[in-house]
Design a protein around this motif. Structure first.
Motif, PDB file in Angstrom:
ATOM      1  N   ALA A   1      35.738  39.848  45.103  1.00 20.35           N
ATOM      2  CA  ALA A   1      34.544  40.386  44.436  1.00 20.35           C
ATOM      3  C   ALA A   1      33.761  41.277  45.397  1.00 20.35           C
TER       4      ALA A   1
ATOM      5  N   PRO B   1      33.950  39.237  33.670  1.00 20.90           N
ATOM      6  CA  PRO B   1      33.928  38.292  34.785  1.00 20.90           C
ATOM      7  C   PRO B   1      32.701  37.395  34.747  1.00 20.90           C
TER       8      PRO B   1
ATOM      9  N   ARG C   1      43.290  34.438  44.039  1.00 24.78           N
ATOM     10  CA  ARG C   1      41.975  34.774  43.482  1.00 24.78           C
ATOM     11  C   ARG C   1      41.762  36.291  43.531  1.00 24.78           C
TER      12      ARG C   1
ATOM     13  N   THR D   1      30.412  35.322  40.760  1.00 20.66           N
ATOM     14  CA  THR D   1      31.190  35.199  41.995  1.00 20.66           C
ATOM     15  C   THR D   1      30.871  33.899  42.709  1.00 20.66           C
TER      16      THR D   1
ATOM     17  N   THR E   1      34.229  36.317  49.230  1.00 22.35           N
ATOM     18  CA  THR E   1      33.556  36.246  47.925  1.00 22.35           C
ATOM     19  C   THR E   1      34.538  36.701  46.847  1.00 22.35           C
TER      20      THR E   1
ATOM     21  N   GLY F   1      38.509  38.830  36.665  1.00 20.62           N
ATOM     22  CA  GLY F   1      38.173  40.031  37.429  1.00 20.62           C
ATOM     23  C   GLY F   1      39.365  40.902  37.789  1.00 20.62           C
TER      24      GLY F   1
ATOM     25  N   GLN G   1      35.822  36.267  42.454  1.00 18.12           N
ATOM     26  CA  GLN G   1      35.362  36.000  41.081  1.00 18.12           C
ATOM     27  C   GLN G   1      35.598  34.523  40.767  1.00 18.12           C
ATOM     28  N   ARG G   2      34.680  33.967  40.032  1.00 19.20           N
ATOM     29  CA  ARG G   2      34.815  32.569  39.608  1.00 19.20           C
ATOM     30  C   ARG G   2      35.968  32.450  38.616  1.00 19.20           C
TER      31      ARG G   2
END
Ligand code: AMP
Ligand code: MG
Length: 410
Positions: free
Chosen positions: A36, A19, A33, A22, A170, A318, A172-173
């Motif tokens: 996180a 990952p 998504r 975040t 929040t 993630g 994961q990107r």
């Protein structure tokens, strides 16, 4: 480099991906998504015992007689805070979700009652105490961990996040993904029609595959089979988290992709995997980028994406579930196979009383993209198999577009 077994190749890409960090986003942007953070309930839900039905809150002790008649002393709606106590011979009209008043211990549905006058109701059923009451904290308990980090934000999860008032969440990107096609013979979607050229299908098939994972990729277009032009495009692509290049990865004299990547500082971890279609696939990494060199044949490109790039992308996103869901099916016809490579046969699925049956989609040439376009699933023929017989059981990986069916056959 020797060809790798497919599971070794998959382990390799997973070892080199993780990952990306975040970010905190508005809940409205969160569908699809991956969380996180752990999420805990911040209230009991429901906050007290409430009615599960529209009806009357009664004392079970009053229901001993045949068709008892009770005096209606209150009208309680969801959101009310009743202060009265229901005494013997009394009841309260109550709506779904409304708090059970003191004294009452049971709810009788309105369908099981009959109004006798404006403030008298007759109860037409016998009911045990506690019927049709939702207990305090039945949905959520204050402090309880309700969502684990790593959960995908499905519609139900989105609802839970709203219940615990996560206006921001929040997650994961998402990896930034670039797609590049390579080959002198390729004709871009909006280039002039030239019957001798090969239309660039791979950029778009890959775009669809990446989008299906919830990522909006960037198309870098077509790189010509010329080291300088290719180098420029690859340099652009290496600025992304993931670069998918199709074509030019094999042993043809114009296949410059791998050596050019190496000149640009990419370390190649494998080239060639014991799978068909898709044998000449390669994978490398630079400081910031994971590069998948996919074969030019359109089916090979898509199958390699499914087996290697999709698990890696999901890992970077993630997700805990990295691989396509598999399902046991029966084969409608025999499938020939020589040991040595895992083979992915494109199939449609049809269902009968015994379960799912897999029917190959026609020519399995790696150039025939229709075989993939029509497929519901990829039938997995294990590397060691000597061939599968008609009627034999085998595993398929379900592809995008198989979550729905035509008729409501349950
Ligand atoms: P290559 O891997 O470059 O040797 O290409 C193998 C085959 O795939 C050739 O027939 C190419 O014309 C075809 N091909 C390569 N790239 C694409 C693409 N982007 N779209 C459709 N076909 C392609
Ligand atoms: Mg080529």
């Amino acid at each position: 480099m020797n060809p790798l077994a497919l599971d070794d190749a998959q382990n390799c890409v997973l070892q080199h991906t993780m990952p990306l960090g975040t970010e905190t986003i508005d809940l409205l942007q969160a569908p699809g998504r991956v969380l996180a953070q752990e999420v805990r309930a911040n209230r009991d839900q429901p906050p007290c015992d409430v009615s599960a039905m529209d009806g009357y809150a009664v004392r079970a002790a009053d229901l001993g007689a045949v068709s008892p008649q009770l005096t209606v002393v209150a009208d309680i709606r969801a959101g009310d805070l009743p202060t009265l106590t229901v005494q013997a011979g009394q009841c309260a009209r109550i709506m779904t979700g409304a708090p059970i008043p003191q004294g009452a211990d049971t709810v009788i549905r309105v369908e099981d009652t009959q109004a006798v006058s404006a403030d008298t109701v007759q109860i037409n059923v016998a009911a045990e105490a506690g019927r049709d009451i939702r207990r305090r904290g039945e949905s959520l308990r204050n402090g309880e961990a309700v969502l684990a980090a790593g959960s995908e934000i499905t519609p139900g999860v989105l609802g839970i996040l709203a219940m615990v008032k996560c206006a921001e969440v929040t997650v994961q990107r998402l990896p930034r993904v670039a797609i590049l096609s390579s080959g002198d013979e390729l004709e871009g979607l909006r280039d002039a029609f030239d019957v001798h050229k090969i239309p660039d299908a791979n950029s778009y098939a890959l775009l669809g595959q990446v989008q299906a994972l919830g990522i909006q990729p960037t198309l870098l277009g077509i790189a010509r089979d010329d080291p300088a032009a290719l180098r420029e495009k690859l340099e652009q692509g290496l600025r992304y988290d993931v670069l998918l290049v199709s074509g030019g990865t094999s042993v043809g004299v114009h296949d410059f992709v791998r050596p050019t990547l190496e000149q640009l500082g990419v370390q190649m971890h494998f080239w060639r995997v014991q799978m068909r279609p898709g044998h000449p696939v390669a994978f490398g990494t630079s400081a910031g980028c994971k590069v998948f060199c996919l074969p030019g044949n359109p089916v090979s490109s898509m199958v390699c994406f499914e087996q290697l790039a999709a698990p890696a992308l999901r890992n970077m996103m993630g997700h805990a579930r990295l691989f396509r869901r598999t399902l046991p099916v029966r084969l409608a016809q025999a499938v020939a196979h020589r040991p040595g490579n895992v083979e992915f046969v494109r199939v449609v699925l049809s269902r009968d009383a015994l379960g799912y049956m897999a029917i190959p989609t026609g020519s399995q040439s790696s150039g025939v993209l229709l075989s993939m376009a029509r497929a519901d699933a990829l039938l997995v023929v294990p590397s060691a198999s000597q061939g599968l017989a008609a009627g034999e059981q085998a595993m398929v990986q379900l592809l995008d577009g198989t979550g729905f069916q035509e008729i409501n056959d349950i």
